[in-house]
Design an enzyme around this catalytic site. Structure first.
Site, short mmCIF file in Angstrom:
data_model
loop_
_atom_site.label_atom_id
_atom_site.label_comp_id
_atom_site.label_asym_id
_atom_site.label_seq_id
_atom_site.Cartn_x
_atom_site.Cartn_y
_atom_site.Cartn_z
N SER A 117 -49.84 -64.29 5.60
CA SER A 117 -49.06 -65.28 6.35
C SER A 117 -49.29 -65.14 7.86
O SER A 117 -49.71 -64.07 8.33
CB SER A 117 -47.57 -65.08 6.04
OG SER A 117 -46.77 -66.03 6.71
N GLY A 118 -49.02 -66.21 8.58
CA GLY A 118 -48.87 -66.18 10.04
C GLY A 118 -49.98 -65.49 10.82
O GLY A 118 -51.17 -65.78 10.67
N ILE A 119 -49.58 -64.56 11.66
CA ILE A 119 -50.51 -63.89 12.59
C ILE A 119 -51.55 -63.07 11.82
O ILE A 119 -52.74 -63.10 12.14
CB ILE A 119 -49.72 -63.00 13.58
CG1 ILE A 119 -48.83 -63.86 14.49
CG2 ILE A 119 -50.67 -62.15 14.42
CD1 ILE A 119 -47.83 -63.07 15.34
N GLY A 120 -51.10 -62.34 10.79
CA GLY A 120 -52.03 -61.52 10.00
C GLY A 120 -53.07 -62.37 9.30
O GLY A 120 -54.25 -62.00 9.22
N TYR A 166 -34.33 -55.35 15.44
CA TYR A 166 -35.75 -55.73 15.52
C TYR A 166 -36.41 -55.02 16.70
O TYR A 166 -37.47 -54.40 16.57
CB TYR A 166 -35.85 -57.25 15.66
CG TYR A 166 -37.26 -57.78 15.73
CD1 TYR A 166 -38.12 -57.68 14.64
CD2 TYR A 166 -37.74 -58.42 16.88
CE1 TYR A 166 -39.41 -58.20 14.69
CE2 TYR A 166 -39.02 -58.94 16.94
CZ TYR A 166 -39.85 -58.82 15.84
OH TYR A 166 -41.13 -59.33 15.91
N SER A 190 -43.86 -56.47 19.73
CA SER A 190 -43.24 -57.73 20.15
C SER A 190 -42.74 -57.53 21.58
O SER A 190 -42.46 -56.39 21.98
CB SER A 190 -42.03 -58.04 19.24
OG SER A 190 -41.20 -59.00 19.84
N THR A 208 -53.04 -55.80 7.64
CA THR A 208 -51.81 -55.92 6.84
C THR A 208 -51.08 -57.19 7.26
O THR A 208 -51.27 -57.69 8.37
CB THR A 208 -50.89 -54.69 6.99
OG1 THR A 208 -50.24 -54.73 8.27
CG2 THR A 208 -51.65 -53.37 6.82
N GLY A 209 -50.26 -57.71 6.34
CA GLY A 209 -49.56 -58.96 6.64
C GLY A 209 -50.51 -60.15 6.60
O GLY A 209 -50.25 -61.19 7.23
#
Ligand SMILES: NC(=O)c1ccc[n+]([C@@H]2O[C@H](COP(=O)([O-])OP(=O)(O)OC[C@H]3O[C@@H](n4cnc5c(N)ncnc54)[C@H](OP(=O)(O)O)[C@@H]3O)[C@@H](O)[C@H]2O)c1
Length: 257
Positions: free
Chosen positions: A22-25, A161, A148, A18-19
């Site tokens: 973009s970015g890390i996913g 967060y 995180s 998932t994700g």
């Protein structure tokens, strides 16, 4: 060495990320394809999902789904469709998430609701459906939650967060115990700051002084997306077959301070 002999390979494994738009996913999807996996990409933005797909090895082996993970019932239907098309799953990387910096006095019930739906409930919901007997391989496999460092340590403005990321760490331990008899391993990865669109939009990236402060928290400097993706490959692979219920810090030394 023949990749097939390496315990780190993902050859033939069906893995949902998932994700992945973009970015890390995105990097996680690319790295899993490099290690031989059939990847099912989840994200919302269809154009950026296709950009990810175009960077992957063996493009025709993968599937792309543009869906908001907060559409809980739709996700259940999609998992059935994916299993029908590809067979049972061997892995899930829960990477989708949102972030912000918000002082305590600015937190409202609506914002709490929004963060919980995006960062916690969307991931728990898809995990529930993917790990059903009808969806997950009898050989077992691996589920990862991207938490995180903020799920463990504090920082001004990170209450909302951090509490969603801490919730993932807590939940993953109980899920690990519950699913161990199905040989499904469940772990968290806690990155420090990684250079992605999410961190580039963050308040601390907007002025040089705050950015320098954040960089100084990381003895090895800020992270790159492949630093986290490589840890995901390890936890998805058979090389980590005796690891479950952990929270792996991938943070350039942030948490060593
Ligand atoms: N970057 C960092 O410094 C850092 C550090 C620690 C942890 N993390 C965690 O790592 C994960 C990825 O972060 P990133 O930096 O790669 O962020 P990013 O570049 O902003 O990507 C976030 C991804 O999550 C997807 N997403 C968000 N909400 C969604 C929803 N409701 N339904 C479906 N997809 C949704 C986005 O989809 P669309 O773009 O298509 O809408 C996008 O693909 C997050 O969970 C974040 O908390 C990041």
């Amino acid at each position: 060495m023949d990749q097939r002999k390496s315990p780190f390979n993902l050859i033939g494994k069906n893995i949902i990320v998932t994700g992945a738009s973009s970015g890390i996913g995105r990097q996680c999807a690319i790295s899993c394809s490099m290690m031989g996996a059939n990847v099912i990409l989840f994200g919302r933005n269809p154009d950026r999902l296709n950009d990810t797909l175009n960077c992957m090895d063996n493009i025709s082996n993968h599937l792309v789904y543009s869906v908001d993970l907060r559409e809980y019932n739709k996700v259940e239907e999609l998992i059935k469709e994916i299993v029908f098309q590809k067979g049972k799953m061997h892995g899930l990387v829960n990477c989708a998430g949102i972030s912000n910096t918000l002082p305590l006095k600015m937190i409202t019930p609506d914002k709490m609701d929004d963060f919980f739906h995006n960062n916690v409930l969307g991931s728990i919901n898809i995990t529930k459906f993917v790990t059903k007997q009808s969806s997950f391989s009898e050989e077992g496999g691996s589920v990862i939650f991207i938490s995180s460092v903020m799920g463990t340590v504090g920082e001004s403005g990170k209450t909302l967060y951090g509490l969603t990321k801490g919730a993932l760490i807590a939940a993953s331990k109980s899920i690990a115990i519950e699913l161990a008899n199905k040989k499904i391993r469940v772990n968290c990865i806690s990155p420090g700051v990684v250079e992605t669109p999410l961190s580039q939009k963050a308040v601390y990236s907007q002025n040089e002084e705050s950015l320098t402060k954040i960089k100084n928290y990381h003895p090895l400097g800020l992270g790159q997306t492949d630093d986290v993706a490589n840890a995901c490959v390890f936890l998805l692979s058979d090389a980590s077959k005796w690891i479950t219920g952990i929270n792996l810090f991938v943070d350039g030394g942030y948490s060593a301070r």
